[in-house]
Design an enzyme around this catalytic site. Structure first.
Site, PDB file in Angstrom:
ATOM      1  N   CYS A 180       0.836  -1.204   0.000  1.00  0.00           N
ATOM      2  CA  CYS A 180       0.000   0.000   0.000  1.00  0.00           C
ATOM      3  C   CYS A 180       0.871   1.254   0.000  1.00  0.00           C
ATOM      4  O   CYS A 180       0.626   2.188  -0.763  1.00  0.00           O
ATOM      5  CB  CYS A 180      -0.933  -0.014   1.211  1.00  0.00           C
ATOM      6  N   CYS A 181       1.893   1.277   0.842  1.00  0.00           N
ATOM      7  CA  CYS A 181       2.806   2.419   0.870  1.00  0.00           C
ATOM      8  C   CYS A 181       3.548   2.559  -0.458  1.00  0.00           C
ATOM      9  O   CYS A 181       3.817   3.673  -0.923  1.00  0.00           O
ATOM     10  CB  CYS A 181       3.820   2.268   2.001  1.00  0.00           C
TER      11      CYS A 181
ATOM     12  N   CYS B  50      -1.372   8.199   7.241  1.00  0.00           N
ATOM     13  CA  CYS B  50      -2.701   7.996   6.679  1.00  0.00           C
ATOM     14  C   CYS B  50      -3.683   7.555   7.761  1.00  0.00           C
ATOM     15  O   CYS B  50      -3.303   6.990   8.784  1.00  0.00           O
ATOM     16  CB  CYS B  50      -2.641   6.931   5.583  1.00  0.00           C
TER      17      CYS B  50
ATOM     18  N   CYS C 284      -3.680   3.797   8.975  1.00  0.00           N
ATOM     19  CA  CYS C 284      -2.472   3.209   9.564  1.00  0.00           C
ATOM     20  C   CYS C 284      -1.845   4.064  10.661  1.00  0.00           C
ATOM     21  O   CYS C 284      -0.696   3.828  11.030  1.00  0.00           O
ATOM     22  CB  CYS C 284      -1.430   2.957   8.474  1.00  0.00           C
TER      23      CYS C 284
ATOM     24  N   CYS D  79       7.766   3.841   5.828  1.00  0.00           N
ATOM     25  CA  CYS D  79       6.913   3.645   4.649  1.00  0.00           C
ATOM     26  C   CYS D  79       7.707   3.317   3.390  1.00  0.00           C
ATOM     27  O   CYS D  79       7.134   2.899   2.387  1.00  0.00           O
ATOM     28  CB  CYS D  79       6.064   4.890   4.406  1.00  0.00           C
TER      29      CYS D  79
END
Length: 218
Positions: free
Chosen positions: A109-110, A192, A195, A214
């Site tokens: 995702c990062c 975010c 998270c 990240c």
């Protein structure tokens, strides 16, 4: 790739580090702006040195409302426009990887939301500036004030590397710098929405996953 020589700036204070990289790299110089308190300090400090300084942000699409509000306030306060780089939308990410990728694979995702857009943001600069501080985490304890960023093939400046948390807040108070109000709500480090939890230091980032960075900083 040849590595360009880096001048030793460890003896310089933050303002002088910024003045040095402005003299050497501007206008091919840009600041990664996360709208956390360190970014607020750097923005205020740098614009006093170079009013035409460039700033960019990585808009993941799932930042906190307070972060977006701080972004707008900073642009209004300083009369600037922050460049925006975005990763894959939530809808597109869900189509390709399924829902809630941030929970199943936070590294992926990062990579989509931060790392890939950063590569785009750095494509036309010779040096970038971040707000890393050595006391933020053990992985950042050896952060230099200026170094060759091998991962991205350019220089990277960390002018606040030797600053403490107190130093940051002192500057904000003395210069009336706008900052993210989440810092007053138990969020020392802000990422975010999915998270980030309140917690000490960076403990609230990817809590319970073992993940600490990240991927932007190596």
């Amino acid at each position: 790739m040849a590595i360009a020589a880096t001048f030793d700036v460890e003896h310089l204070d933050a303002e002088d580090v910024l003045a040095h990289v402005v003299e050497r790299f501007h206008p091919r110089l840009s600041v990664a702006c996360s709208f956390q308190k360190e970014a607020s300090v750097i923005m205020d400090m740098l614009l006093k040195i170079e009013p035409e300084a460039r700033f960019f942000t990585l808009d993941t699409g799932v930042l906190f409302p307070e972060t977006y509000a701080t972004w707008r306030k900073a642009e209004e306060r300083y009369g600037i426009k922050v460049d925006v780089y975005q990763g894959m939308s939530l809808a597109r990410q869900a189509d390709l990887h399924g829902d809630e990728l941030w929970a199943r694979d936070p590294d992926a995702c990062c990579g989509i939301r931060k790392v890939a857009p950063l590569d785009e943001a750095l494509a036309d600069v010779d040096c970038w500036i971040s707000g890393l501080r050595r006391d933020q985490s053990p992985t950042r304890a050896n952060t230099p004030k200026l170094h060759w960023d091998e991962k991205h093939g350019l220089h990277k400046a960390n002018p606040l590397a030797d600053w403490s948390e107190k130093d940051v807040w002192t500057y904000i108070a003395e210069h009336d710098v706008p900052y993210n109000p989440l810092h007053d709500q138990g969020y020392p480090s802000i990422g975010c929405t999915y998270c980030t939890l309140a917690g000490d230091g960076r403990d609230g980032r990817w809590a319970g996953t073992g993940k600490t960075e990240c991927g932007l900083h190596g």
